[in-house]
Design a protein around this motif. Structure first.
Motif, mmCIF file in Angstrom:
data_model
loop_
_atom_site.group_PDB
_atom_site.id
_atom_site.type_symbol
_atom_site.label_atom_id
_atom_site.label_comp_id
_atom_site.label_asym_id
_atom_site.label_seq_id
_atom_site.Cartn_x
_atom_site.Cartn_y
_atom_site.Cartn_z
ATOM 1 N N ALA A 1 0.823 -1.208 0.000
ATOM 2 C CA ALA A 1 0.000 0.000 0.000
ATOM 3 C C ALA A 1 0.856 1.258 0.000
ATOM 4 C CB ALA A 1 -0.932 -0.011 1.208
ATOM 5 N N ILE A 2 1.928 1.249 0.781
ATOM 6 C CA ILE A 2 2.814 2.415 0.839
ATOM 7 C C ILE A 2 3.435 2.675 -0.527
ATOM 8 C CG2 ILE A 2 4.936 3.322 1.856
ATOM 9 C CD1 ILE A 2 4.214 1.622 4.382
ATOM 10 N N ASP A 3 3.918 1.615 -1.173
ATOM 11 C CA ASP A 3 4.542 1.767 -2.484
ATOM 12 C C ASP A 3 3.525 2.249 -3.521
ATOM 13 O OD1 ASP A 3 6.918 0.900 -1.404
ATOM 14 O OD2 ASP A 3 6.754 -1.142 -2.199
ATOM 15 N N THR A 4 2.308 1.728 -3.447
ATOM 16 C CA THR A 4 1.272 2.117 -4.403
ATOM 17 C C THR A 4 0.869 3.572 -4.194
ATOM 18 O OG1 THR A 4 0.437 -0.153 -4.519
ATOM 19 C CG2 THR A 4 -1.040 1.587 -5.263
ATOM 20 N N ALA A 5 0.775 3.986 -2.937
ATOM 21 C CA ALA A 5 0.416 5.376 -2.634
ATOM 22 C C ALA A 5 1.491 6.344 -3.109
ATOM 23 C CB ALA A 5 0.178 5.539 -1.140
ATOM 24 N N GLY A 6 2.727 5.899 -3.111
ATOM 25 C CA GLY A 6 3.813 6.722 -3.626
ATOM 26 C C GLY A 6 4.157 7.911 -2.747
ATOM 27 N N CYS A 7 3.966 7.768 -1.461
ATOM 28 C CA CYS A 7 4.317 8.847 -0.525
ATOM 29 C C CYS A 7 4.861 8.225 0.750
ATOM 30 C CB CYS A 7 3.104 9.735 -0.242
ATOM 31 S SG CYS A 7 1.632 8.871 0.328
ATOM 32 N N PRO A 8 5.464 9.017 1.613
ATOM 33 C CA PRO A 8 6.029 8.460 2.847
ATOM 34 C C PRO A 8 4.951 7.774 3.691
ATOM 35 C CG PRO A 8 6.816 10.688 2.491
ATOM 36 C CD PRO A 8 5.722 10.471 1.491
ATOM 37 N N PRO A 9 5.317 6.726 4.441
ATOM 38 C CA PRO A 9 4.314 5.983 5.222
ATOM 39 C C PRO A 9 3.559 6.846 6.218
ATOM 40 C CG PRO A 9 6.560 5.337 5.824
ATOM 41 C CD PRO A 9 6.656 6.139 4.583
ATOM 42 N N GLU A 10 4.200 7.885 6.742
ATOM 43 C CA GLU A 10 3.515 8.738 7.714
ATOM 44 C C GLU A 10 2.432 9.609 7.076
ATOM 45 O OE1 GLU A 10 7.430 10.864 6.609
ATOM 46 O OE2 GLU A 10 6.740 8.802 7.012
ATOM 47 N N ARG A 11 2.326 9.553 5.752
ATOM 48 C CA ARG A 11 1.257 10.272 5.055
ATOM 49 C C ARG A 11 0.193 9.320 4.507
ATOM 50 N NH1 ARG A 11 1.753 15.601 4.189
ATOM 51 N NH2 ARG A 11 3.719 16.587 4.791
ATOM 52 N N VAL A 12 0.309 8.048 4.890
ATOM 53 C CA VAL A 12 -0.665 7.033 4.477
ATOM 54 C C VAL A 12 -1.425 6.573 5.712
ATOM 55 C CG1 VAL A 12 -1.003 4.813 3.335
ATOM 56 C CG2 VAL A 12 0.893 6.294 2.640
ATOM 57 N N LEU A 13 -2.748 6.652 5.670
ATOM 58 C CA LEU A 13 -3.591 6.278 6.810
ATOM 59 C C LEU A 13 -4.170 4.897 6.600
ATOM 60 C CD1 LEU A 13 -5.025 7.102 9.481
ATOM 61 C CD2 LEU A 13 -6.917 7.934 8.049
ATOM 62 N N MET A 14 -3.917 3.990 7.534
ATOM 63 C CA MET A 14 -4.495 2.643 7.523
ATOM 64 C C MET A 14 -5.724 2.629 8.411
ATOM 65 S SD MET A 14 -4.088 -0.510 6.379
ATOM 66 C CE MET A 14 -5.148 -1.944 6.699
ATOM 67 N N VAL A 15 -6.845 2.155 7.864
ATOM 68 C CA VAL A 15 -8.115 2.093 8.590
ATOM 69 C C VAL A 15 -8.516 0.632 8.751
ATOM 70 C CG1 VAL A 15 -10.530 2.812 8.624
ATOM 71 C CG2 VAL A 15 -8.807 4.292 7.556
ATOM 72 N N MET B 1 3.013 3.762 9.163
ATOM 73 C CA MET B 1 1.743 4.299 8.674
ATOM 74 C C MET B 1 0.962 4.952 9.814
ATOM 75 S SD MET B 1 0.542 1.101 6.250
ATOM 76 C CE MET B 1 -0.808 1.939 5.395
ATOM 77 N N ARG B 2 0.119 5.913 9.475
ATOM 78 C CA ARG B 2 -0.856 6.442 10.427
ATOM 79 C C ARG B 2 -1.982 5.432 10.570
ATOM 80 N NH1 ARG B 2 1.169 10.790 13.314
ATOM 81 N NH2 ARG B 2 2.167 12.269 11.915
#
Length: 230
Positions: free
Chosen positions: A165-179, A194-195
């Motif tokens: 998911a982090i690689d697909t989002a293409g941004c740092p993990p701290e800018r990716v929110l896992m729900v 991840m957040r």
């Protein structure tokens, strides 16, 4: 707690978080074994769930080579069939694919649609590529992208699954929110940077007092409102 502008992409667990897995499996078991009473159906459901949990754990511990959910669900269906005396091949085959036909929670479809107007939204599921395709269609889940753990040949909480998911989002993990509705899942995401946001569901895994997730919500509407407020 992160600000909304810190989040560039939102990733959702699917099974249990956006679809009611237990109810869907229970309905499939009842259809396959219509003479069963509620207690018997619950017993067969527990048998199914225990098998899936054990096999995914064995894979995670290196005691079994990776097998996708189509294989493990078919094994679970076989155990249910043996226990219930189910012998009809067509009925067993349909039961084995029950994971493709799980109902969404009441707020899932509209919540995803609202959130997708503001953020890239991804699904990250244990479900195999094929099962996830059918499940998304059945439940009406619309994503910008749906990712299967099968691509990593692993199951959460293995870090390589979250990395998809982090690689697909293409941004740092701290800018990716896992729900997710599962605290164990969020702990795995948190360990990758991840957040995290916990959403309460009837059959989820609630946070422990020691968990420090960024957000906790009673439902998806609450989460979407918080993320889209500004």
């Amino acid at each position: 707690m992160p600000e909304t502008h810190d989040i560039e992409a939102v990733v959702f667990d699917v099974l249990g978080t956006l679809v009611d897995e237990a109810s869907g499996l229970r309905a499939a078991i009842r259809d396959a074994v219509p003479a069963s009473d509620d207690a018997s159906v619950d017993e067969l459901l527990a048998l199914w769930q225990q098998h899936v949990e054990l096999e995914q754990q064995r894979i995670g511990e290196g005691h079994r080579a990776y097998a996708n959910t189509e294989i493990i669900d078919a094994e679970a269906a076989g155990r249910v069939a043996d226990h219930a005396g189910l012998a009809d091949p067509a009925t067993l085959a349909r039961l084995a694919t029950a994971g493709r036909r799980l109902p969404p929670w009441g707020d899932s479809v509209a919540g995803l649609e609202r959130l997708a107007q503001r953020f890239p939204v991804l699904g990250l599921s244990h479900a195999s590529h094929t099962a996830l395709l059918h499940l998304n269609a059945h439940a009406g889940l619309r994503w910008h992208q749906a990712l299967s753990a099968e691509a990593a040949l692993a199951y959460k909480p293995a870090p390589e699954v979250y990395q998809l998911a982090i690689d697909t989002a293409g941004c740092p993990p701290e800018r990716v929110l896992m729900v997710a509705a599962h605290a164990w899942d969020l702990r795995g995401a948190q360990a990758t940077g991840m957040r995290t946001a916990y959403v309460q569901r009837p059959a989820g895994d609630p946070p422990a007092s020691s968990d420090a997730f960024d957000w906790r919500f009673d439902g998806l509407d609450e989460l979407v409102t918080a993320l889209t407020a500004s």
